[in-house]
Design a protein around this motif. Structure first.
Motif, short mmCIF file in Angstrom:
data_model
loop_
_atom_site.label_atom_id
_atom_site.label_comp_id
_atom_site.label_asym_id
_atom_site.label_seq_id
_atom_site.Cartn_x
_atom_site.Cartn_y
_atom_site.Cartn_z
N LYS A 284 28.19 44.93 37.05
CA LYS A 284 27.66 44.40 38.31
C LYS A 284 26.53 43.39 38.10
O LYS A 284 26.34 42.50 38.90
CB LYS A 284 27.16 45.56 39.18
N SER A 303 28.35 38.88 40.22
CA SER A 303 29.27 39.92 40.70
C SER A 303 28.69 40.75 41.84
O SER A 303 29.35 41.67 42.31
CB SER A 303 29.67 40.83 39.53
N HIS A 304 27.47 40.44 42.29
CA HIS A 304 26.88 41.18 43.41
C HIS A 304 27.66 40.97 44.71
O HIS A 304 27.54 41.76 45.64
CB HIS A 304 25.43 40.76 43.61
N ASN A 311 33.66 46.03 41.71
CA ASN A 311 32.29 45.58 41.42
C ASN A 311 31.98 45.49 39.93
O ASN A 311 30.93 45.00 39.55
CB ASN A 311 31.25 46.47 42.12
N SER A 312 32.88 45.96 39.07
CA SER A 312 32.66 45.83 37.63
C SER A 312 33.35 44.61 37.05
O SER A 312 33.17 44.29 35.87
CB SER A 312 33.15 47.09 36.90
#
Length: 433
Positions: A284, A303-304, A311-312
């Motif tokens: 993240k 990736s926020h 989210n990974s």
């Protein structure tokens, strides 16, 4: 007779006071003390000279800058145009032809072929290292026992421009928030202190300036400016890509994968951005860049903005959407902030429901200039100043030309019982912190 007597009295008086005569002798020279004074004076002279030299060299750059200020070269970043489907005019009839036979040659791949392939990819990564930096934010915290201990956060920076005085580096400000010192490490290991020149509260992107004089010729020869590609191309969907940056807390990482989607959008105040999704696992808090096999930057990793399900996975903000922001921040300009979330009015809705063409306000940010002046969700912005607004794209384009502190006359259409009514608001634009 009297004169003779007076002379005799004088002689007698002189004889009586002869014991008051003294002989003055010069004090002997104290050679040790004299040597000490000479050494002490010479020492003061040396100290004065050293202090003068230090003061001179410390103040010289500031005096030179004051007397001969360096004119900053304006940063220009060419903007990309979105692809539009052009309708065919008078298409010619298609005549079907017999397909030509295709001769397929069977080729066997050996292990060496894979090694050569990945060696080529590694060369692309090495080339990209020249325009990437490791940016570290240092902060000192105090524990319960009043002991200080250092905290450092790292992110990946991208060298985007040079204004003649400073090297300008794009980085995520989230990792540098409240940092007391910012250190920039270049590809050859040289570390230089930098300062934040500008910051966009919407995207959390900042421009960091590093003085060219402090970098050194050797490092300048080793680094390069990033080539910013065009991420508006529809051919990016399914394109192989390389992610380079900081993944899972490890800097200078790289991974190969592909762009799985270019159609996700991130809706922010006063704008929207395309999000490039990938199948690369990065965590993240990943940072860095997505590049194509030509080494061009396609996106800035953040990736926020991913959803909960992925989210990974590495995702990046489209570089073409960011070019205007990068140019303004690089030139020391702020990003104007009104505080609305918007979208286009679909053609069918415009025809069926009579909603005016413009930037449709879906929401208003709390405590924003728009909310404070009375703009509401459901309003349609049709004009800014004397410029007509027929879409949210028009709205974004107009706002990109404005600065914090500008006064804008916003004309909106608001729906009531008797249809839409035109309202005008005079609003002072601000900066989103």
């Amino acid at each position: 007779m009297d004169n003779q007597r007076n002379e005799e009295n004088k002689e007698e008086t002189n004889k009586n006071f002869e014991f008051l005569k003294e002989i003055r002798k010069d004090r002997p020279i104290n050679k040790k003390r004299l040597l000490f004074k000479i050494i002490f004076t010479a020492g003061l002279a040396v100290i004065f000279g050293v202090v003068s030299c230090i003061t001179f060299f410390a103040l010289k750059p500031h005096v030179d800058q004051w007397l001969n200020p360096v004119e900053l070269e304006p940063v220009k970043i060419p903007q990309d145009q979105k692809e539009e489907d052009e309708p065919e005019q008078n298409p010619e009839p298609v005549v079907e032809q017999e397909p030509e036979p295709v001769i397929v040659e069977k080729v066997g791949l050996e292990l060496e072929d894979y090694v050569k392939l990945y060696d080529k990819l590694h060369q692309v990564v090495q080339k990209a290292d020249s325009f990437l930096t490791t940016v570290t934010g240092l902060t000192e915290e105090v524990d319960w026992f009043q002991n200080t201990y250092p905290i450092q956060n790292q992110t990946t920076g991208v060298i985007v421009a040079d204004n003649g005085k400073e090297l300008l580096i794009l980085a995520n400000q989230r990792a540098l928030e409240n940092a007391q010192t910012i250190l920039v490490e270049f590809c050859n290991g040289k570390e230089v202190e930098g300062i934040i020149k500008g910051y966009d509260g919407n995207t959390d992107l900042a421009i960091i300036g590093v003085n060219l004089d402090e970098i050194g010729e050797e490092t300048m020869n080793a680094l390069a400016k990033a080539q910013l590609g065009n991420s508006y191309s529809s051919s990016l969907d399914g394109l192989p890509t390389i992610a380079i940056g900081t993944f899972q807390g490890i800097s200078k990482s790289s991974a190969y994968g592909m762009i799985t989607s270019i159609h996700n959008q991130v809706r922010l105040a006063d704008t929207d951005l395309h999000l490039l999704s990938t199948d690369i696992n990065g965590g993240k808090d990943a940072s860095g860049v997505l590049i194509n096999y030509q080494g061009e930057v396609l996106g800035i990793i953040d990736s926020h903005f991913n959803g909960e399900d992925n989210n990974s996975l590495v995702a990046a903000l489209s570089i073409s959407d960011l070019k205007g922001i990068i140019e303004k921040l690089s030139n020391g300009q702020g990003i104007a902030y009104l505080g609305i979330y918007g979208t286009d009015v679909p053609e069918q809705v415009h025809k069926d429901q009579g909603v005016p063409k413009g930037a449709y306000v879906t929401d208003v940010q709390m405590d924003s200039p728009a909310m404070n002046e009375g703009i509401q969700s459901g309003d349609v912005i049709i004009k800014i100043g004397t410029t007509n607004i027929t879409s949210f794209t028009d709205y974004k384009s107009n706002m990109s030309k404005r600065q914090p502190g500008d006064i804008a006359m916003i004309t909106v259409m608001r729906r009531g019982r008797n249809g839409y009514t035109e309202l005008n608001y005079e609003i002072t634009l601000s900066r989103l912190e």
